[in-house]
Design a protein around this motif. Structure first.
Motif, mmCIF file in Angstrom:
data_model
loop_
_atom_site.group_PDB
_atom_site.id
_atom_site.type_symbol
_atom_site.label_atom_id
_atom_site.label_comp_id
_atom_site.label_asym_id
_atom_site.label_seq_id
_atom_site.Cartn_x
_atom_site.Cartn_y
_atom_site.Cartn_z
ATOM 1 N N GLY A 1 -70.236 -19.681 -30.042
ATOM 2 C CA GLY A 1 -70.870 -19.073 -31.328
ATOM 3 C C GLY A 1 -70.462 -17.879 -32.174
ATOM 4 O O GLY A 1 -70.389 -18.286 -32.725
ATOM 5 N N SER A 2 -69.339 -17.513 -31.566
ATOM 6 C CA SER A 2 -68.371 -16.662 -32.270
ATOM 7 C C SER A 2 -67.449 -15.821 -31.798
ATOM 8 O O SER A 2 -67.379 -16.388 -31.066
ATOM 9 C CB SER A 2 -69.139 -15.364 -32.790
ATOM 10 N N LYS A 3 -66.623 -15.570 -33.047
ATOM 11 C CA LYS A 3 -64.771 -15.336 -32.314
ATOM 12 C C LYS A 3 -64.926 -14.116 -31.084
ATOM 13 O O LYS A 3 -64.467 -13.909 -30.498
ATOM 14 C CB LYS A 3 -64.030 -14.917 -33.782
ATOM 15 N N ARG A 4 -66.262 -13.489 -31.308
ATOM 16 C CA ARG A 4 -66.278 -11.839 -30.690
ATOM 17 C C ARG A 4 -66.494 -12.540 -29.098
ATOM 18 O O ARG A 4 -66.347 -12.329 -28.190
ATOM 19 C CB ARG A 4 -67.806 -11.522 -30.818
ATOM 20 N N ALA A 5 -67.670 -13.730 -28.951
ATOM 21 C CA ALA A 5 -67.925 -14.454 -28.131
ATOM 22 C C ALA A 5 -66.541 -15.126 -27.425
ATOM 23 O O ALA A 5 -66.746 -14.869 -26.006
ATOM 24 C CB ALA A 5 -68.849 -15.098 -27.833
ATOM 25 N N LEU A 6 -66.050 -15.419 -28.325
ATOM 26 C CA LEU A 6 -65.011 -16.060 -27.526
ATOM 27 C C LEU A 6 -63.470 -15.144 -27.117
ATOM 28 O O LEU A 6 -63.257 -14.964 -26.032
ATOM 29 C CB LEU A 6 -64.094 -17.026 -28.498
ATOM 30 N N LEU A 7 -63.884 -13.318 -27.503
ATOM 31 C CA LEU A 7 -62.364 -12.624 -27.211
ATOM 32 C C LEU A 7 -63.284 -12.374 -26.018
ATOM 33 O O LEU A 7 -62.584 -11.829 -25.266
ATOM 34 C CB LEU A 7 -62.366 -11.693 -28.247
ATOM 35 N N ASP A 8 -64.101 -12.535 -25.466
ATOM 36 C CA ASP A 8 -64.975 -11.887 -24.578
ATOM 37 C C ASP A 8 -64.876 -12.050 -23.195
ATOM 38 O O ASP A 8 -64.610 -12.261 -22.477
ATOM 39 C CB ASP A 8 -66.662 -11.261 -24.699
ATOM 40 N N ALA A 9 -65.478 -14.583 -23.819
ATOM 41 C CA ALA A 9 -64.726 -14.820 -22.351
ATOM 42 C C ALA A 9 -63.490 -14.996 -21.783
ATOM 43 O O ALA A 9 -63.183 -14.722 -20.233
ATOM 44 C CB ALA A 9 -65.019 -16.429 -23.312
ATOM 45 N N LEU A 10 -62.540 -14.778 -23.101
ATOM 46 C CA LEU A 10 -60.551 -14.868 -22.975
ATOM 47 C C LEU A 10 -60.814 -13.546 -22.099
ATOM 48 O O LEU A 10 -60.245 -13.750 -21.109
ATOM 49 C CB LEU A 10 -60.406 -14.779 -24.336
ATOM 50 N N ALA A 11 -60.862 -12.501 -22.441
ATOM 51 C CA ALA A 11 -61.246 -11.082 -21.686
ATOM 52 C C ALA A 11 -61.659 -11.356 -20.323
ATOM 53 O O ALA A 11 -61.042 -11.392 -19.540
ATOM 54 C CB ALA A 11 -61.530 -10.036 -22.127
ATOM 55 N N ARG A 12 -62.321 -12.195 -20.058
ATOM 56 C CA ARG A 12 -63.433 -11.903 -18.521
ATOM 57 C C ARG A 12 -62.388 -13.396 -17.735
ATOM 58 O O ARG A 12 -61.974 -13.157 -16.755
ATOM 59 C CB ARG A 12 -64.693 -12.330 -18.263
ATOM 60 N N ALA A 13 -61.777 -13.814 -18.523
ATOM 61 C CA ALA A 13 -61.255 -15.242 -17.991
ATOM 62 C C ALA A 13 -60.159 -14.796 -17.376
ATOM 63 O O ALA A 13 -59.218 -15.105 -16.206
ATOM 64 C CB ALA A 13 -61.303 -16.103 -18.706
ATOM 65 N N THR A 14 -59.305 -14.073 -18.686
ATOM 66 C CA THR A 14 -57.815 -13.701 -17.966
ATOM 67 C C THR A 14 -57.689 -12.152 -16.796
ATOM 68 O O THR A 14 -56.540 -12.429 -16.063
ATOM 69 C CB THR A 14 -57.294 -13.130 -18.938
ATOM 70 N N GLN A 15 -58.321 -11.801 -16.774
ATOM 71 C CA GLN A 15 -58.975 -10.831 -16.096
ATOM 72 C C GLN A 15 -58.914 -11.530 -14.433
ATOM 73 O O GLN A 15 -58.063 -10.148 -13.015
ATOM 74 C CB GLN A 15 -59.436 -9.324 -16.192
ATOM 75 N N SER A 16 -59.572 -12.401 -14.319
ATOM 76 C CA SER A 16 -59.636 -12.149 -12.775
ATOM 77 C C SER A 16 -58.919 -13.597 -12.100
ATOM 78 O O SER A 16 -57.997 -13.517 -12.595
ATOM 79 C CB SER A 16 -60.957 -13.795 -12.986
ATOM 80 N N GLY A 17 -58.777 -12.742 -11.123
ATOM 81 C CA GLY A 17 -57.391 -13.501 -10.642
ATOM 82 C C GLY A 17 -55.893 -13.192 -10.125
ATOM 83 O O GLY A 17 -54.929 -13.680 -9.955
ATOM 84 N N PHE A 18 -55.636 -11.951 -11.252
ATOM 85 C CA PHE A 18 -54.822 -11.021 -11.377
ATOM 86 C C PHE A 18 -54.053 -10.837 -10.508
ATOM 87 O O PHE A 18 -53.003 -11.846 -10.016
ATOM 88 C CB PHE A 18 -54.939 -9.860 -12.065
ATOM 89 N N VAL A 19 -54.945 -10.483 -9.046
ATOM 90 C CA VAL A 19 -53.749 -10.289 -7.983
ATOM 91 C C VAL A 19 -54.701 -10.998 -6.733
ATOM 92 O O VAL A 19 -55.168 -10.430 -5.994
ATOM 93 C CB VAL A 19 -54.014 -8.606 -7.670
ATOM 94 N N PRO A 20 -53.614 -12.224 -6.278
ATOM 95 C CA PRO A 20 -53.985 -13.088 -5.357
ATOM 96 C C PRO A 20 -54.690 -12.108 -3.822
ATOM 97 O O PRO A 20 -53.816 -10.709 -3.680
ATOM 98 C CB PRO A 20 -53.119 -13.786 -4.752
ATOM 99 N N GLY A 21 -55.249 -12.139 -3.125
ATOM 100 C CA GLY A 21 -55.914 -11.636 -1.811
ATOM 101 C C GLY A 21 -56.318 -10.735 -1.519
ATOM 102 O O GLY A 21 -56.754 -10.537 -0.458
ATOM 103 N N LEU A 22 -56.498 -10.523 -2.818
ATOM 104 C CA LEU A 22 -57.575 -8.712 -2.525
ATOM 105 C C LEU A 22 -59.423 -8.971 -2.089
ATOM 106 O O LEU A 22 -59.707 -7.973 -1.136
ATOM 107 C CB LEU A 22 -58.308 -8.745 -3.667
#
Length: 208
Positions: free
Chosen positions: A60-81
């Motif tokens: 929908g917008s650049k802002r929504a894209l950045l929101d999705a990117l922030a959520r996707a990149t932070q998930s799974g940063f440390v395996p096993g938690l």
């Protein structure tokens, strides 16, 4: 089953998820290469092999894209938690894993850190990353609280203060890695930082 046949039988939801993942990967690559200010929906679509209309349809917008990117990149940063019970050991696992992972950042996680740094002066990003850091502090705080409850963490520590200090340290190390990777040996630093926090938090530490 042949790969082509399997691909041809993707459901609409699977195709949408595949396209969304490709767009986020393209966005992360562009942020790493050129910075967030150069990021446009058209460039993301072109990089991923799609039209701008597809990007707009998904986000929908650049802002929504950045929101999705922030959520996707932070998930799974440390395996096993997810497989570790809340408490001191989980907190220390997070510290070791986070610092250690900084030595081999892929484009997605590098993009997150670059966006996080940019959020300090960019109102378009600041709300998103305030929310991400709020959640990160909440996770850290819950581990400290669980440790206090189980008796592995000193009862006189303030979980909120620990969460703020620890997040500040982790983000600060990450920024140093981004600025001067050769100056930070994350493999050696990870257990050192974890052990420092163990000495600070563990029951009996600093007690007379």
């Amino acid at each position: 089953m042949p790969v082509g046949e399997r691909a041809g039988r993707r459901t609409q939801q699977e195709r949408r998820e595949y396209t969304g993942s490709a767009l986020l990967t393209a966005a992360a690559d562009l942020v790493v290469e050129s910075g967030v200010r150069a990021l446009t929906l058209a460039r993301v679509g072109e990089r991923a092999g799609y039209s701008r209309g597809i990007v707009t349809h998904h986000f929908g917008s650049k802002r929504a894209l950045l929101d999705a990117l922030a959520r996707a990149t932070q998930s799974g940063f440390v395996p096993g938690l997810a497989d570790t019970a809340p408490g001191l050991e989980r907190l220390l696992l997070l510290v070791r894993g986070y610092v250690g992972a900084l030595g081999d950042l892929g484009p997605m996680n590098r993009a997150f850190l670059l966006l996080w740094a940019e959020a300090v002066t960019d109102p378009e990003l600041s709300e998103t990353f305030r929310e991400r850091d709020h959640r990160f502090r909440a996770d850290l705080r819950s581990d400290v609280e669980a440790g206090v409850e189980s008796g592995s963490v000193r009862s006189d520590v303030d979980p909120d203060e620990v969460a703020v200090a620890l997040l500040g340290q982790l983000r600060g190390i990450a920024l140093q890695v981004l600025l001067d990777p050769d100056a930070v040996d994350t493999r050696r630093l990870a257990p050192v930082v974890a052990e420092q926090w163990r000495r600070v938090l563990e029951t009996g530490a600093g007690e007379v």
